[in-house]
Write a protein that holds these residues in place. Sequence first.
Motif, mmCIF file in Angstrom:
data_model
loop_
_atom_site.group_PDB
_atom_site.id
_atom_site.type_symbol
_atom_site.label_atom_id
_atom_site.label_comp_id
_atom_site.label_asym_id
_atom_site.label_seq_id
_atom_site.Cartn_x
_atom_site.Cartn_y
_atom_site.Cartn_z
ATOM 1 N N SER A 144 -4.451 2.776 -8.238
ATOM 2 C CA SER A 144 -3.600 3.866 -7.764
ATOM 3 C C SER A 144 -4.405 4.708 -6.778
ATOM 4 O O SER A 144 -5.591 4.984 -7.015
ATOM 5 N N LEU A 145 -3.774 5.140 -5.712
ATOM 6 C CA LEU A 145 -4.466 5.980 -4.734
ATOM 7 C C LEU A 145 -4.749 7.370 -5.278
ATOM 8 O O LEU A 145 -5.529 8.118 -4.689
ATOM 9 N N PRO A 185 4.838 6.454 -5.163
ATOM 10 C CA PRO A 185 4.592 7.901 -5.240
ATOM 11 C C PRO A 185 3.133 8.275 -5.019
ATOM 12 O O PRO A 185 2.841 9.280 -4.357
ATOM 13 N N ASP A 186 2.197 7.481 -5.544
ATOM 14 C CA ASP A 186 0.785 7.804 -5.347
ATOM 15 C C ASP A 186 0.400 7.693 -3.878
ATOM 16 O O ASP A 186 -0.433 8.465 -3.387
ATOM 17 N N ALA A 187 1.029 6.759 -3.151
ATOM 18 C CA ALA A 187 0.747 6.614 -1.727
ATOM 19 C C ALA A 187 1.223 7.832 -0.946
ATOM 20 O O ALA A 187 0.524 8.334 -0.057
ATOM 21 N N GLN A 189 -0.292 12.524 2.149
ATOM 22 C CA GLN A 189 -0.181 13.968 2.384
ATOM 23 C C GLN A 189 -1.534 14.653 2.224
ATOM 24 O O GLN A 189 -1.880 15.572 2.989
ATOM 25 N N ALA A 190 -2.332 14.208 1.240
ATOM 26 C CA ALA A 190 -3.659 14.791 1.037
ATOM 27 C C ALA A 190 -4.567 14.530 2.222
ATOM 28 O O ALA A 190 -5.323 15.415 2.653
ATOM 29 N N VAL A 200 0.848 -1.201 0.000
ATOM 30 C CA VAL A 200 0.000 0.000 0.000
ATOM 31 C C VAL A 200 0.877 1.242 0.000
ATOM 32 O O VAL A 200 0.802 2.081 -0.898
ATOM 33 N N LEU A 201 1.721 1.373 1.003
ATOM 34 C CA LEU A 201 2.628 2.515 1.094
ATOM 35 C C LEU A 201 3.982 2.221 0.450
ATOM 36 O O LEU A 201 4.577 3.104 -0.170
ATOM 37 N N LEU A 202 4.445 0.990 0.638
ATOM 38 C CA LEU A 202 5.796 0.640 0.205
ATOM 39 C C LEU A 202 5.818 -0.553 -0.740
ATOM 40 O O LEU A 202 5.064 -1.518 -0.552
#
Length: 247
Positions: free
Chosen positions: A228-229, A108-110, A115-116, A27-29
């Motif tokens: 993609s997130l 990168p999308d994570a 941040q959003a 998810v993140l990594l």
Amino acid sequence: MTTSELLASRSVQVGTLKAAIFDVDGVLLASPHERAWREALRGFGDPERFTTAMYQADVAGKPRLSGARAALDALGVPDAAGRAAAYAVRKQKRLEELIAEGAVKAFPDALRFVQAVADLGWPMAVASSSKNANGMMRSIRIDSGQSLLDIFSANVCGRDLPRGKPDPAIFLLAASELHVDPSHCFVAEDAPAGIEAACAGHMAGLGVARKDDAAGLRTAGAKVVVTSLDDIALDELAEGRLCRRPA
């Protein structure tokens, strides 16, 4: 939790969302967990049979020993119960080698999505059964100069819990440490077992299908599935709703 209980839990309506919980690997990594499991299999079974589909269905999201036993069972390895501990130790050694070699990258999308969500002022937690998750997140720097781990207000990674996913214990603990009712949380997960755990905890499951596994995440009960997130509608999220962006 029985299969029937998990299925029943998926029909529960969540409330207005105001907090986020993130799994880490997948998810993140982009971490080398799957590669480590596969490469450590030599001597126990055929690494070529350890496919991404099998990893996602049987191993991802589970504590290390449970994942080792599940993998050996899925491959039909004799005496899987007796050999799982040795396989788990070998996998951990290989994972540590890969991490030291720099095999961990952030999606990168994570990073943009986290941040959003932070910009919305929402509390966020990370929740992974992996005891390696914290070290991997500390190695990732974000624009503010912080590590990725620093941006989260709660961290329940690597905790010793009596049951792993699809039991919701780790996500319920994360919601508790965020001081938010579970029904107001969404969980970003890439594994069916993690989505099942989110649903069992009365949370909205956000399936992240990075490995062509959207169908499995939907079957597990994900409210929304994206590849993609970046595809999450941030204006809707600001209003407490989890939706895809319009095509």
